[in-house]
Design an enzyme around this catalytic site. Structure first.
Site, PDB file in Angstrom:
ATOM      1  N   ALA A 296      29.115  20.240  84.656  1.00 30.22           N
ATOM      2  CA  ALA A 296      30.571  20.137  84.489  1.00 30.22           C
ATOM      3  C   ALA A 296      30.968  19.004  83.549  1.00 30.22           C
ATOM      4  O   ALA A 296      31.991  19.090  82.872  1.00 30.22           O
ATOM      5  CB  ALA A 296      31.240  19.952  85.843  1.00 30.22           C
ATOM      6  N   THR A 297      30.173  17.950  83.491  1.00 31.23           N
ATOM      7  CA  THR A 297      30.505  16.855  82.573  1.00 31.23           C
ATOM      8  C   THR A 297      30.538  17.376  81.143  1.00 31.23           C
ATOM      9  O   THR A 297      31.502  17.158  80.395  1.00 31.23           O
ATOM     10  CB  THR A 297      29.473  15.708  82.692  1.00 31.23           C
ATOM     11  OG1 THR A 297      29.461  15.259  84.047  1.00 31.23           O
ATOM     12  CG2 THR A 297      29.794  14.560  81.766  1.00 31.23           C
TER      13      THR A 297
ATOM     14  N   ASN B 233      37.434  15.949  94.046  1.00 34.67           N
ATOM     15  CA  ASN B 233      36.111  15.640  94.612  1.00 34.67           C
ATOM     16  C   ASN B 233      36.158  14.548  95.672  1.00 34.67           C
ATOM     17  O   ASN B 233      35.289  14.474  96.523  1.00 34.67           O
ATOM     18  CB  ASN B 233      35.144  15.230  93.492  1.00 34.67           C
ATOM     19  CG  ASN B 233      35.710  14.152  92.601  1.00 34.67           C
ATOM     20  OD1 ASN B 233      36.735  14.357  91.944  1.00 34.67           O
ATOM     21  ND2 ASN B 233      35.083  13.005  92.580  1.00 34.67           N
TER      22      ASN B 233
ATOM     23  N   GLN C 230      34.386  21.427  91.860  1.00 34.73           N
ATOM     24  CA  GLN C 230      34.386  21.407  93.333  1.00 34.73           C
ATOM     25  C   GLN C 230      34.932  22.695  93.936  1.00 34.73           C
ATOM     26  O   GLN C 230      35.014  22.797  95.168  1.00 34.73           O
ATOM     27  CB  GLN C 230      35.227  20.218  93.837  1.00 34.73           C
ATOM     28  CG  GLN C 230      34.658  18.862  93.486  1.00 34.73           C
ATOM     29  CD  GLN C 230      33.400  18.509  94.291  1.00 34.73           C
ATOM     30  OE1 GLN C 230      33.099  19.123  95.327  1.00 34.73           O
ATOM     31  NE2 GLN C 230      32.648  17.528  93.824  1.00 34.73           N
TER      32      GLN C 230
ATOM     33  N   HIS D 273      24.927  22.747  90.734  1.00 36.89           N
ATOM     34  CA  HIS D 273      24.404  21.972  91.865  1.00 36.89           C
ATOM     35  C   HIS D 273      25.442  21.695  92.945  1.00 36.89           C
ATOM     36  O   HIS D 273      25.106  21.182  94.003  1.00 36.89           O
ATOM     37  CB  HIS D 273      23.744  20.669  91.384  1.00 36.89           C
ATOM     38  CG  HIS D 273      24.699  19.615  90.911  1.00 36.89           C
ATOM     39  ND1 HIS D 273      25.079  18.562  91.717  1.00 36.89           N
ATOM     40  CD2 HIS D 273      25.341  19.444  89.736  1.00 36.89           C
ATOM     41  CE1 HIS D 273      25.915  17.775  91.032  1.00 36.89           C
ATOM     42  NE2 HIS D 273      26.089  18.290  89.840  1.00 36.89           N
TER      43      HIS D 273
ATOM     44  N   CYS E 277      30.090   9.621  92.217  1.00 35.40           N
ATOM     45  CA  CYS E 277      29.801   9.244  90.843  1.00 35.40           C
ATOM     46  C   CYS E 277      30.281   7.829  90.570  1.00 35.40           C
ATOM     47  O   CYS E 277      30.008   7.237  89.554  1.00 35.40           O
ATOM     48  CB  CYS E 277      30.487  10.208  89.886  1.00 35.40           C
ATOM     49  SG  CYS E 277      30.351  11.891  90.434  1.00 35.40           S
TER      50      CYS E 277
HETATM   51  C1  LIG Z   1      35.373  17.297  90.001  1.00 26.47           C
HETATM   52  C2  LIG Z   1      34.099  17.038  89.283  1.00 26.47           C
HETATM   53  N1  LIG Z   1      34.052  17.200  87.955  1.00 26.47           N
HETATM   54  C3  LIG Z   1      32.927  16.986  87.255  1.00 26.47           C
HETATM   55  C4  LIG Z   1      31.773  16.590  87.878  1.00 26.47           C
HETATM   56  C5  LIG Z   1      30.537  16.364  87.045  1.00 26.47           C
HETATM   57  O1  LIG Z   1      29.582  17.338  87.331  1.00 26.47           O
HETATM   58  P1  LIG Z   1      28.079  17.207  86.757  1.00 26.47           P
HETATM   59  O2  LIG Z   1      27.569  15.918  87.310  1.00 26.47           O
HETATM   60  O3  LIG Z   1      27.375  18.373  87.296  1.00 26.47           O
HETATM   61  O4  LIG Z   1      28.164  17.177  85.300  1.00 26.47           O
HETATM   62  C6  LIG Z   1      31.776  16.394  89.258  1.00 26.47           C
HETATM   63  C7  LIG Z   1      30.563  15.894  89.952  1.00 26.47           C
HETATM   64  O5  LIG Z   1      30.613  14.996  90.762  1.00 26.47           O
HETATM   65  C8  LIG Z   1      32.964  16.635  89.980  1.00 26.47           C
HETATM   66  O6  LIG Z   1      33.022  16.476  91.299  1.00 26.47           O
END
Ligand SMILES: Cc1ncc(COP(=O)(O)O)c(C=O)c1O
Length: 387
Positions: free
Chosen positions: A75-76, A155, A183, A205, A326
């Site tokens: 997602a990032t 999140n 999420q 994940h 995070c």
């Molecule tokens: C709302 C949200 N966006 C983005 C991310 C980032 O996801 P990833 O670490 O799989 O890139 C997360 C992960 O914690 C998240 O909860």
């Protein structure tokens, strides 16, 4: 807590374990479809077919055309690509963008980077329950607004935004609408056939798929600029050889998720309620988020007279989060909870419990008892520390 572990994991919003069915499939794909999905020979075509099947599975989960997905690392990356890619390609039309203060860092920091490059950002503040109203959202849109990005489920708090209403407003104003669905995908029903969403980020994940693989949904007719350059894969929008086994895992996880969303939601609703009831008698608790609505897999609570860092330590062997996973390296109080109007002290005492498929009623009873004991112990130990 299972017999073979010395912790009780209640941090499923940070990540989920790989579903055993998904793991098995990935193992098979690893040997049967190892070839590069871009190769035109027979083995390559087999890998491409595996990738195609995963897109169909993801499309079925979200009621979306399988051709609308780009595979990313998570997602990032999807958020970066969607927001920066759309903002840049539309920059000649206007440089105003809209988002919320409670977004994940993987959105916030993209907007901060764009701000430094000359874009103007409106940062919406939610109400005390974490919501942005349609009125406030619409009032932020201007003639030169090109993109709005609002997360579906928060999140940290589990607050659910009204994506349908906000997306409809974007359509009326010819503004692209990006949703961070990290999420929500695989956890609640989403129908992209009817939802007015142009860009949707997701990551496997969070729904019992593998780490390091995600996707970006790009609605038909929506254009973005690539952020990376290389081979011509994925319409040149996200080049690089595809990780076939990870993609197969994402697809299989999407299929499993689709079959059990209702069951999981029902279970989490019961367990979350039991957890909330189970910790009540310590007193001085405050739910962060919407007490009556919100995603039932998350319970975020602040507590009076207890300092957060000590609380997390005292909660061992519970694996829970202080604010966002995070963010947990940071000692700063959660910016998400501060945006909801919580004081630094309230935000610092916040604990996020997040439930998952393996969570049982017995786990919840242990978690509630551990929390009650920890809070009481800390209050007894250090009454002079609290103002
Ligand atoms: C709302 C949200 N966006 C983005 C991310 C980032 O996801 P990833 O670490 O799989 O890139 C997360 C992960 O914690 C998240 O909860």
């Amino acid at each position: 807590m299972t017999a073979d572990s010395d912790f009780l994991y209640l941090d499923y919003a940070a990540t989920t374990p790989l579903d055993p069915q998904v793991a098995q499939l990935m193992q098979e794909v690893h040997t049967s479809a190892f070839a590069n999905a871009g190769s035109t020979h027979r083995a390559g075509r087999r890998s491409a077919a595996v990738v195609g099947r995963a897109a169909v599975q993801l499309g079925a989960l979200l009621q979306a055309d399988p051709d609308c997905f780009l595979w990313t690392s998570g997602a990032t990356e999807s958020n970066n690509l969607a927001i920066a890619g759309a903002a840049k390609i539309r920059a000649h039309r206007g440089k105003h963008l809209v988002t919320m203060r409670t977004e994940h860092k993987a959105v916030v920091d993209v907007f901060i980077a764009l701000e430094k490059q000359g874009f103007e950002i409106s940062w919406l503040t939610p109400d005390a329950n974490g919501h942005v109203s349609s009125e406030d959202f619409e009032a932020a849109l201007r003639e030169d607004t090109q993109l709005a990005s609002i997360m579906h489920i928060n999140n940290e708090t589990g607050v659910v935004q009204d994506i349908a209403a906000l997306g409809a407003i974007c359509r009326e104003h010819d503004v692209l609408f990006h949703v961070d669905g990290a999420q929500s995908v695989g956890k609640v029903h989403m129908d992209l056939d009817t939802l007015p969403v142009d860009l949707l980020s997701l990551t496997a994940h969070k729904f019992y798929g593998p780490s390091g693989i995600g996707a970006l949904y790009i609605a038909d007719g929506v254009h973005i600029e690539p952020l990376m350059f290389g081979g011509g894969q994925q319409r040149r929008l996200r080049p690089g050889s595809l990780p076939v086994d990870l993609i197969a895992g994402l697809g299989a996880a999407a299929e499993v998720a689709g079959n059990r969303i209702d069951k999981d939601l029902e279970k989490f609703t019961t367990l979350r309620e039991a957890l909330w009831r189970g910790i009540q008698d310590v007193g001085g608790l405050q739910i962060n988020g919407s007490p009556d609505s919100g995603y039932p897999g998350i319970l975020n609570v602040s507590v009076d007279d207890v300092e957060g860092e000590s609380l997390l330590l005292a909660l061992e062997p519970l694996c829970v989060a202080a604010g966002s996973a995070c963010n947990s390296q940071s000692q700063e109080p959660s910016y998400v909870l501060r945006a909801l109007g919580r004081s630094d002290f309230e935000a610092q005492s916040a604990v996020r419990f997040s439930l998952g498929r393996p969570t049982t009623r017995a786990d919840i009873d242990i978690a509630a008892a551990t929390y009650r004991n920890a809070v009481r112990k800390l209050r007894d130990m250090a009454p002079e520390r609290v103002a």
